[in-house]
Design a protein around this motif. Structure first.
Motif, PDB file in Angstrom:
ATOM      1  N   ALA A  81       0.952  -1.116   0.084  1.00 50.58           N
ATOM      2  CA  ALA A  81      -0.242   0.179   0.253  1.00 50.58           C
ATOM      3  C   ALA A  81       1.256   1.220  -0.226  1.00 50.58           C
ATOM      4  N   LEU A  82       0.187   2.024  -1.413  1.00 48.48           N
ATOM      5  CA  LEU A  82       1.128   3.377  -0.918  1.00 48.48           C
ATOM      6  C   LEU A  82       0.583   4.421  -1.071  1.00 48.48           C
ATOM      7  N   PHE A  83       1.076   5.858  -0.558  1.00 54.58           N
ATOM      8  CA  PHE A  83       0.228   7.341  -0.504  1.00 54.58           C
ATOM      9  C   PHE A  83       1.267   7.691  -1.749  1.00 54.58           C
ATOM     10  N   ILE A  84       0.880   8.399  -2.262  1.00 53.31           N
ATOM     11  CA  ILE A  84       1.489   9.301  -3.006  1.00 53.31           C
ATOM     12  C   ILE A  84       1.651  10.849  -3.641  1.00 53.31           C
ATOM     13  N   THR A  85       2.029  12.091  -2.563  1.00 53.36           N
ATOM     14  CA  THR A  85       2.142  13.269  -2.091  1.00 53.36           C
ATOM     15  C   THR A  85       1.973  13.935  -3.631  1.00 53.36           C
ATOM     16  N   HIS A  86       3.449  13.656  -4.200  1.00 48.78           N
ATOM     17  CA  HIS A  86       3.095  14.488  -5.772  1.00 48.78           C
ATOM     18  C   HIS A  86       3.757  13.271  -7.021  1.00 48.78           C
ATOM     19  N   THR A  87       3.807  14.627  -7.955  1.00 47.95           N
ATOM     20  CA  THR A  87       4.527  13.078  -9.140  1.00 47.95           C
ATOM     21  C   THR A  87       5.333  13.587  -9.691  1.00 47.95           C
ATOM     22  N   HIS A  88       6.993  14.518  -9.763  1.00 49.94           N
ATOM     23  CA  HIS A  88       8.287  14.823  -9.505  1.00 49.94           C
ATOM     24  C   HIS A  88       8.561  13.314  -9.183  1.00 49.94           C
ATOM     25  N   LEU A  89       9.368  13.407 -10.604  1.00 51.90           N
ATOM     26  CA  LEU A  89      10.174  11.501 -10.462  1.00 51.90           C
ATOM     27  C   LEU A  89      10.905  11.005  -9.677  1.00 51.90           C
ATOM     28  N   ASP A  90      11.741  12.615  -8.843  1.00 53.06           N
ATOM     29  CA  ASP A  90      11.848  11.444  -7.205  1.00 53.06           C
ATOM     30  C   ASP A  90      11.433  10.687  -6.646  1.00 53.06           C
ATOM     31  N   HIS A  91       9.823  11.170  -6.778  1.00 51.21           N
ATOM     32  CA  HIS A  91       9.236  11.047  -5.599  1.00 51.21           C
ATOM     33  C   HIS A  91       8.016   9.189  -6.886  1.00 51.21           C
ATOM     34  N   ILE A  92       8.145   9.439  -7.558  1.00 58.61           N
ATOM     35  CA  ILE A  92       7.248   8.514  -8.221  1.00 58.61           C
ATOM     36  C   ILE A  92       8.348   7.486  -9.551  1.00 58.61           C
ATOM     37  N   ALA A  93       9.763   7.944  -9.807  1.00 58.09           N
ATOM     38  CA  ALA A  93      10.377   6.606 -10.913  1.00 58.09           C
ATOM     39  C   ALA A  93      10.325   5.152 -10.201  1.00 58.09           C
ATOM     40  N   GLY A  94      10.224   4.644  -9.531  1.00 54.46           N
ATOM     41  CA  GLY A  94      10.051   3.224  -9.013  1.00 54.46           C
ATOM     42  C   GLY A  94       9.062   3.112  -9.662  1.00 54.46           C
ATOM     43  N   PHE A  95       7.988   3.488 -10.212  1.00 53.19           N
ATOM     44  CA  PHE A  95       6.960   2.887 -10.837  1.00 53.19           C
ATOM     45  C   PHE A  95       7.121   1.458 -12.075  1.00 53.19           C
ATOM     46  N   ASN A 114       3.733 -11.302 -10.316  1.00 51.39           N
ATOM     47  CA  ASN A 114       3.713 -12.025  -9.128  1.00 51.39           C
ATOM     48  C   ASN A 114       1.602 -12.381  -8.983  1.00 51.39           C
ATOM     49  N   PRO A 115       0.842 -12.948  -9.483  1.00 53.72           N
ATOM     50  CA  PRO A 115      -0.358 -13.795  -9.288  1.00 53.72           C
ATOM     51  C   PRO A 115      -0.538 -12.702  -7.305  1.00 53.72           C
ATOM     52  N   ALA A 116      -0.180 -13.692  -6.639  1.00 58.30           N
ATOM     53  CA  ALA A 116      -0.785 -12.716  -5.431  1.00 58.30           C
ATOM     54  C   ALA A 116      -0.872 -11.274  -5.179  1.00 58.30           C
ATOM     55  N   LEU A 117      -0.349 -10.405  -5.683  1.00 65.30           N
ATOM     56  CA  LEU A 117       0.016  -9.485  -5.869  1.00 65.30           C
ATOM     57  C   LEU A 117      -0.867  -8.100  -6.853  1.00 65.30           C
ATOM     58  N   ARG A 118      -0.909  -9.452  -8.260  1.00 68.72           N
ATOM     59  CA  ARG A 118      -1.885  -8.089  -9.090  1.00 68.72           C
ATOM     60  C   ARG A 118      -2.971  -7.564  -9.321  1.00 68.72           C
ATOM     61  N   GLY A 119      -2.482  -6.096  -9.446  1.00 73.63           N
ATOM     62  CA  GLY A 119      -4.522  -5.615  -8.795  1.00 73.63           C
ATOM     63  C   GLY A 119      -4.475  -5.196  -7.797  1.00 73.63           C
ATOM     64  N   THR A 120      -3.430  -6.242  -6.625  1.00 75.38           N
ATOM     65  CA  THR A 120      -3.797  -5.286  -5.096  1.00 75.38           C
ATOM     66  C   THR A 120      -2.825  -4.684  -4.196  1.00 75.38           C
ATOM     67  N   VAL A 121      -1.909  -4.252  -5.226  1.00 70.46           N
ATOM     68  CA  VAL A 121      -0.942  -3.138  -4.713  1.00 70.46           C
ATOM     69  C   VAL A 121      -1.982  -2.051  -4.159  1.00 70.46           C
ATOM     70  N   LYS A 122      -2.149  -1.373  -2.585  1.00 71.90           N
ATOM     71  CA  LYS A 122      -3.453  -0.087  -2.992  1.00 71.90           C
ATOM     72  C   LYS A 122      -2.471   1.253  -3.371  1.00 71.90           C
ATOM     73  N   LEU A 123      -2.779   2.220  -3.956  1.00 64.75           N
ATOM     74  CA  LEU A 123      -2.361   3.281  -4.023  1.00 64.75           C
ATOM     75  C   LEU A 123      -2.672   4.640  -4.253  1.00 64.75           C
ATOM     76  N   TYR A 124      -3.482   4.835  -3.011  1.00 66.80           N
ATOM     77  CA  TYR A 124      -4.028   5.866  -2.510  1.00 66.80           C
ATOM     78  C   TYR A 124      -3.320   7.376  -2.863  1.00 66.80           C
ATOM     79  N   VAL A 125      -4.078   7.838  -4.288  1.00 69.42           N
ATOM     80  CA  VAL A 125      -3.576   9.015  -4.754  1.00 69.42           C
ATOM     81  C   VAL A 125      -4.518  10.220  -4.734  1.00 69.42           C
ATOM     82  N   PRO A 126      -4.019  11.352  -3.950  1.00 69.09           N
ATOM     83  CA  PRO A 126      -5.129  12.718  -4.216  1.00 69.09           C
ATOM     84  C   PRO A 126      -5.861  12.688  -5.399  1.00 69.09           C
ATOM     85  N   ALA A 127      -7.449  12.961  -5.753  1.00 71.11           N
ATOM     86  CA  ALA A 127      -7.922  12.814  -7.204  1.00 71.11           C
ATOM     87  C   ALA A 127      -7.650  14.393  -7.735  1.00 71.11           C
TER      88      ALA A 127
END
Length: 249
Positions: A55-69, A79-92
């Motif tokens: 589970a992750l919360f994203i603060t903003h989209t400058h690359l030093d904060h999202i380059a690992g995506f 990973n069948p156990a993870l696909r579609g289950t990793v929660k991304l909480y993203v300010p609208a």
């Protein structure tokens, strides 16, 4: 064991040796919610936990904060156990920006058949959201452009400002219960980031005493900030947190 904040990286975009600014809130010694997904930060997280964040919360989209995506996509999608289950909480307001930066590519896989967001559960959030039965609060930071950067509050425990200029009026509202405040701060400020003199001018001493400073430019700069009497964050440091007073489900 309670709650803690694990710092995977504490540097600015140029301070590769300090790692990209990224952290995980731990609960009883286990990763609970990760903040951002920088390149060096994700490397440090994988080395620490041996697994991708759930589970992750994203603060903003400058690359030093999202380059690992892109790497996180591979970790999750295959990973069948993870696909579609990793929660991304993203300010609208960040959802279209995040898609433009990391999701909008003709084929997520060369073979086709996959959308980038198939790997994740994207959850747009407003002023608050629920994670694992705990309510967290979201607030706007002052970074680069309005409605493009946000901070996170775990009430009674932690305030993570994200990249920001000083926001005294905001912290007066969201940091009023003794929370540890992880605050963007370098030796010298600029139009998008705080410098130590900015914080000294804008914040009372009692609030500064609760700040741990990150997003600085070098180890030497961190030493100068510490010599001025401030608490400075270090890579892989684990900071104990008070028990949250946040609403529980």
């Amino acid at each position: 064991m309670g709650w803690a904040l694990r710092l995977h990286g504490v540097g600015n975009a140029s301070a590769v040796e300090l790692g990209s600014a990224m952290a995980t809130i731990e609960r009883d010694g286990a990763p609970w919610l990760t903040i951002d997904c920088g390149g060096e930060g994700l490397t440090a997280l994988l080395a620490r936990y041996g697994q991708a964040p759930r589970a992750l919360f994203i603060t903003h989209t400058h690359l030093d904060h999202i380059a690992g995506f892109e790497r996180l996509f591979v970790e999750s999608y295959f990973n069948p156990a993870l696909r579609g289950t990793v929660k991304l909480y993203v300010p609208a307001p960040l959802v279209p920006l995040l898609h433009q930066r990391v999701g909008d590519y003709p084929n997520a896989l060369a073979e086709g058949g996959a959308n980038f967001w198939d790997a994740f559960q994207v959850i747009p959030v407003g002023s608050a959201f629920w994670h694992d039965g705990v309510r967290l609060e979201v607030f706007q930071a002052r970074h680069h452009w309005p409605d493009t950067a946000f901070g996170l509050r775990l009430k009674g425990s932690l305030v993570w400002t994200g990249d920001t200029r000083p926001i005294p009026e905001v912290l007066a509202r969201v940091a009023g219960e003794g929370e540890l405040i992880a605050h963007d701060c370098a030796l010298h400020g600029n139009p998008s980031h705080s410098g130590i003199e900015d914080l000294e001018r804008e914040y009372p001493a009692a609030l500064l005493s609760r700040c741990v400073l990150y997003h600085y430019a070098s180890r030497e700069e961190g030493e100068v900030l510490a010599a001025r009497g401030y608490r400075v964050a270090h890579p892989d440091e684990c900071l104990p947190l008070a028990e949250p007073t946040a609403m529980r489900a």
